[in-house]
Design a protein around this motif. Structure first.
Motif, PDB file in Angstrom:
ATOM      1  N   ASP A 174      -2.969   9.646   0.134  1.00 46.84           N
ATOM      2  CA  ASP A 174      -3.112   8.303   0.705  1.00 46.84           C
ATOM      3  C   ASP A 174      -3.499   7.266  -0.354  1.00 46.84           C
ATOM      4  O   ASP A 174      -3.346   6.062  -0.130  1.00 46.84           O
ATOM      5  CB  ASP A 174      -4.192   8.292   1.794  1.00 46.84           C
ATOM      6  CG  ASP A 174      -3.882   9.212   2.956  1.00 46.84           C
ATOM      7  OD1 ASP A 174      -2.685   9.431   3.241  1.00 46.84           O
ATOM      8  OD2 ASP A 174      -4.842   9.719   3.583  1.00 46.84           O
ATOM      9  N   VAL A 175      -4.021   7.726  -1.481  1.00 43.12           N
ATOM     10  CA  VAL A 175      -4.609   6.807  -2.453  1.00 43.12           C
ATOM     11  C   VAL A 175      -3.571   5.840  -3.027  1.00 43.12           C
ATOM     12  O   VAL A 175      -3.833   4.633  -3.169  1.00 43.12           O
ATOM     13  CB  VAL A 175      -5.302   7.599  -3.579  1.00 43.12           C
ATOM     14  CG1 VAL A 175      -5.811   6.664  -4.667  1.00 43.12           C
ATOM     15  CG2 VAL A 175      -6.455   8.412  -3.018  1.00 43.12           C
ATOM     16  N   GLU A 176      -2.388   6.346  -3.345  1.00 45.18           N
ATOM     17  CA  GLU A 176      -1.347   5.494  -3.949  1.00 45.18           C
ATOM     18  C   GLU A 176      -0.872   4.405  -2.983  1.00 45.18           C
ATOM     19  O   GLU A 176      -0.873   3.216  -3.347  1.00 45.18           O
ATOM     20  CB  GLU A 176      -0.182   6.362  -4.426  1.00 45.18           C
ATOM     21  CG  GLU A 176       0.960   5.572  -5.050  1.00 45.18           C
ATOM     22  CD  GLU A 176       0.553   4.936  -6.370  1.00 45.18           C
ATOM     23  OE1 GLU A 176       1.031   3.810  -6.646  1.00 45.18           O
ATOM     24  OE2 GLU A 176      -0.223   5.543  -7.108  1.00 45.18           O
ATOM     25  N   PRO A 177      -0.450   4.735  -1.751  1.00 48.21           N
ATOM     26  CA  PRO A 177      -0.029   3.659  -0.847  1.00 48.21           C
ATOM     27  C   PRO A 177      -1.173   2.729  -0.456  1.00 48.21           C
ATOM     28  O   PRO A 177      -0.942   1.537  -0.192  1.00 48.21           O
ATOM     29  CB  PRO A 177       0.538   4.404   0.369  1.00 48.21           C
ATOM     30  CG  PRO A 177      -0.017   5.781   0.294  1.00 48.21           C
ATOM     31  CD  PRO A 177      -0.201   6.064  -1.157  1.00 48.21           C
ATOM     32  N   PHE A 178      -2.398   3.237  -0.431  1.00 44.75           N
ATOM     33  CA  PHE A 178      -3.543   2.371  -0.144  1.00 44.75           C
ATOM     34  C   PHE A 178      -3.715   1.344  -1.260  1.00 44.75           C
ATOM     35  O   PHE A 178      -3.990   0.169  -1.002  1.00 44.75           O
ATOM     36  CB  PHE A 178      -4.799   3.227   0.007  1.00 44.75           C
ATOM     37  CG  PHE A 178      -6.010   2.464   0.464  1.00 44.75           C
ATOM     38  CD1 PHE A 178      -5.985   1.708   1.628  1.00 44.75           C
ATOM     39  CD2 PHE A 178      -7.192   2.526  -0.259  1.00 44.75           C
ATOM     40  CE1 PHE A 178      -7.112   1.007   2.054  1.00 44.75           C
ATOM     41  CE2 PHE A 178      -8.328   1.836   0.167  1.00 44.75           C
ATOM     42  CZ  PHE A 178      -8.283   1.073   1.320  1.00 44.75           C
ATOM     43  N   ALA A 179      -3.539   1.764  -2.502  1.00 41.66           N
ATOM     44  CA  ALA A 179      -3.636   0.834  -3.631  1.00 41.66           C
ATOM     45  C   ALA A 179      -2.552  -0.235  -3.544  1.00 41.66           C
ATOM     46  O   ALA A 179      -2.805  -1.415  -3.858  1.00 41.66           O
ATOM     47  CB  ALA A 179      -3.534   1.602  -4.949  1.00 41.66           C
ATOM     48  N   ARG A 180      -1.356   0.137  -3.112  1.00 41.24           N
ATOM     49  CA  ARG A 180      -0.278  -0.848  -3.001  1.00 41.24           C
ATOM     50  C   ARG A 180      -0.602  -1.910  -1.958  1.00 41.24           C
ATOM     51  O   ARG A 180      -0.392  -3.110  -2.180  1.00 41.24           O
ATOM     52  CB  ARG A 180       1.043  -0.157  -2.668  1.00 41.24           C
ATOM     53  CG  ARG A 180       1.643   0.624  -3.830  1.00 41.24           C
ATOM     54  CD  ARG A 180       3.113   0.923  -3.599  1.00 41.24           C
ATOM     55  NE  ARG A 180       3.336   1.727  -2.401  1.00 41.24           N
ATOM     56  CZ  ARG A 180       3.373   3.059  -2.395  1.00 41.24           C
ATOM     57  NH1 ARG A 180       3.165   3.735  -3.522  1.00 41.24           N
ATOM     58  NH2 ARG A 180       3.595   3.727  -1.279  1.00 41.24           N
ATOM     59  N   LEU A 181      -1.108  -1.496  -0.813  1.00 41.95           N
ATOM     60  CA  LEU A 181      -1.399  -2.507   0.214  1.00 41.95           C
ATOM     61  C   LEU A 181      -2.587  -3.372  -0.190  1.00 41.95           C
ATOM     62  O   LEU A 181      -2.644  -4.568   0.141  1.00 41.95           O
ATOM     63  CB  LEU A 181      -1.574  -1.862   1.590  1.00 41.95           C
ATOM     64  CG  LEU A 181      -2.836  -1.084   1.951  1.00 41.95           C
ATOM     65  CD1 LEU A 181      -3.934  -1.995   2.490  1.00 41.95           C
ATOM     66  CD2 LEU A 181      -2.519  -0.023   3.022  1.00 41.95           C
ATOM     67  N   ASN A 182      -3.551  -2.798  -0.929  1.00 47.07           N
ATOM     68  CA  ASN A 182      -4.698  -3.580  -1.379  1.00 47.07           C
ATOM     69  C   ASN A 182      -4.342  -4.560  -2.496  1.00 47.07           C
ATOM     70  O   ASN A 182      -5.108  -5.484  -2.784  1.00 47.07           O
ATOM     71  CB  ASN A 182      -5.812  -2.654  -1.868  1.00 47.07           C
ATOM     72  CG  ASN A 182      -6.567  -2.004  -0.728  1.00 47.07           C
ATOM     73  OD1 ASN A 182      -6.670  -2.560   0.356  1.00 47.07           O
ATOM     74  ND2 ASN A 182      -7.089  -0.807  -0.975  1.00 47.07           N
ATOM     75  N   ALA A 183      -3.199  -4.361  -3.128  1.00 49.15           N
ATOM     76  CA  ALA A 183      -2.730  -5.273  -4.167  1.00 49.15           C
ATOM     77  C   ALA A 183      -1.798  -6.343  -3.612  1.00 49.15           C
ATOM     78  O   ALA A 183      -1.350  -7.226  -4.360  1.00 49.15           O
ATOM     79  CB  ALA A 183      -2.007  -4.488  -5.267  1.00 49.15           C
ATOM     80  N   ASP A 184      -1.518  -6.302  -2.321  1.00 54.82           N
ATOM     81  CA  ASP A 184      -0.589  -7.228  -1.672  1.00 54.82           C
ATOM     82  C   ASP A 184      -1.337  -8.505  -1.292  1.00 54.82           C
ATOM     83  O   ASP A 184      -2.271  -8.478  -0.494  1.00 54.82           O
ATOM     84  CB  ASP A 184      -0.002  -6.560  -0.434  1.00 54.82           C
ATOM     85  CG  ASP A 184       1.109  -7.376   0.205  1.00 54.82           C
ATOM     86  OD1 ASP A 184       0.965  -8.602   0.323  1.00 54.82           O
ATOM     87  OD2 ASP A 184       2.112  -6.769   0.638  1.00 54.82           O
ATOM     88  N   ASP A 185      -0.909  -9.632  -1.848  1.00 56.73           N
ATOM     89  CA  ASP A 185      -1.587 -10.902  -1.587  1.00 56.73           C
ATOM     90  C   ASP A 185      -1.598 -11.254  -0.103  1.00 56.73           C
ATOM     91  O   ASP A 185      -2.582 -11.815   0.401  1.00 56.73           O
ATOM     92  CB  ASP A 185      -0.913 -12.036  -2.363  1.00 56.73           C
ATOM     93  CG  ASP A 185      -1.177 -11.971  -3.857  1.00 56.73           C
ATOM     94  OD1 ASP A 185      -2.228 -11.427  -4.245  1.00 56.73           O
ATOM     95  OD2 ASP A 185      -0.337 -12.465  -4.628  1.00 56.73           O
ATOM     96  N   GLU A 186      -0.530 -10.941   0.600  1.00 51.14           N
ATOM     97  CA  GLU A 186      -0.461 -11.310   2.014  1.00 51.14           C
ATOM     98  C   GLU A 186      -1.382 -10.435   2.860  1.00 51.14           C
ATOM     99  O   GLU A 186      -2.046 -10.920   3.776  1.00 51.14           O
ATOM    100  CB  GLU A 186       0.977 -11.207   2.523  1.00 51.14           C
ATOM    101  CG  GLU A 186       1.176 -11.858   3.876  1.00 51.14           C
ATOM    102  CD  GLU A 186       2.633 -12.013   4.253  1.00 51.14           C
ATOM    103  OE1 GLU A 186       2.898 -12.476   5.383  1.00 51.14           O
ATOM    104  OE2 GLU A 186       3.507 -11.672   3.426  1.00 51.14           O
ATOM    105  N   VAL A 187      -1.434  -9.129   2.564  1.00 53.62           N
ATOM    106  CA  VAL A 187      -2.345  -8.241   3.280  1.00 53.62           C
ATOM    107  C   VAL A 187      -3.788  -8.683   3.080  1.00 53.62           C
ATOM    108  O   VAL A 187      -4.610  -8.655   4.013  1.00 53.62           O
ATOM    109  CB  VAL A 187      -2.165  -6.781   2.810  1.00 53.62           C
ATOM    110  CG1 VAL A 187      -3.252  -5.884   3.391  1.00 53.62           C
ATOM    111  CG2 VAL A 187      -0.780  -6.266   3.204  1.00 53.62           C
TER     112      VAL A 187
END
Length: 251
Positions: free
Chosen positions: A53-66
């Motif tokens: 889960d760590v990799e996709p969690f990092a992607r969403l946490n790097a998303d400006d809109e999220v």
């Protein structure tokens, strides 16, 4: 990250609460369910975290809109540290911000669940319901579906008298989820988030509340959920079944 397995033991039910003072006692008691709870809905699995889960969690946490209504996107090391803390709480207590995956594909889409409010405010101590989902998961009702399951768990298993949620006033998406859950907002309870400095554009928050009306569901722990998928039965249930709560009925 370190991933620990819990020792199995039957949880003791918390006292039934009717007042804020009782809520404070429940929160201080650190009610623990072991092994960690897994919740299932028609389309979602709310489960303990996995290393994958760590990799996709990092992607969403790097998303400006999220992260628009949070202080800002997270760097990878900060996202990993956040996942580590969330996972450790679930492993030690059995509940918290659960990882959310789609039943249909097994895809990790973010988190939803319950958390003790970690700052002082006029409405604390309290337990909040919250969520953070990747952008491709928006617009499908997943936030409401997962949060509804978490709220039911909080009322029927943790025996909480009330669950809260809060966000920046302009976050209409999250406010709409809170309203679909049946939560209510009193503008007189709006507050300045103490972890943001005076003058910060996100400091002013709105507070939503939902009071328990009646226990509603049966919740099985993670191991028993796995047993069901393999056609087995187990008597080790965490169970409260009664009339349906009006505010949470149906999707």
């Amino acid at each position: 990250m370190r991933w620990r397995s819990s020792q199995s033991r039957r949880p003791q039910p918390p006292p039934r609460c009717r007042t804020r003072a009782c809520t404070a006692r429940v929160l201080r008691s650190r009610v623990t369910l072991s092994p960690p709870v897994e919740l299932r809905t028609a389309r979602l699995v709310l489960r303990p975290w996995k290393p994958s889960d760590v990799e996709p969690f990092a992607r969403l946490n790097a998303d400006d809109e999220v992260m628009e209504y949070l202080p800002g996107p997270l760097e990878r090391k900060d996202s990993d540290a956040s996942a580590d803390r969330i996972s450790a709480i679930i492993e030690s207590e059995g509940w918290g911000w659960w990882a959310v995956e789609l039943v249909s594909t097994g895809t990790f889409i973010g988190f939803t669940g319950l958390s003790r409010t970690a700052f002082d405010a006029p409405f604390t101590p309290a337990v909040e319901v919250g969520w953070r989902l990747a952008r491709p998961a928006w617009g499908h009702g997943y936030a409401t579906e997962g949060a509804r399951a978490a709220v039911r768990f909080g009322f029927d298993v943790l025996d909480l008298p009330e669950i809260v949620s809060f966000t920046v006033a302009g976050n209409r998406r999250s406010r709409a989820v809170m309203e679909r859950l049946g939560m209510t907002h009193d503008p007189r309870e709006d507050f300045d988030h103490p972890r943001l400095p005076p003058g910060h554009v996100l400091r002013r928050h709105v507070l939503y509340r939902l009071a328990r009306e009646a226990p509603t569901i049966s919740v099985r722990r993670g191991q028993e959920a796995g047993d069901r998928r393999h056609g087995q039965r187990s008597g080790r249930d965490v169970r409260r079944v009664a009339g349906r709560t009006r505010a949470l009925g149906g999707d």
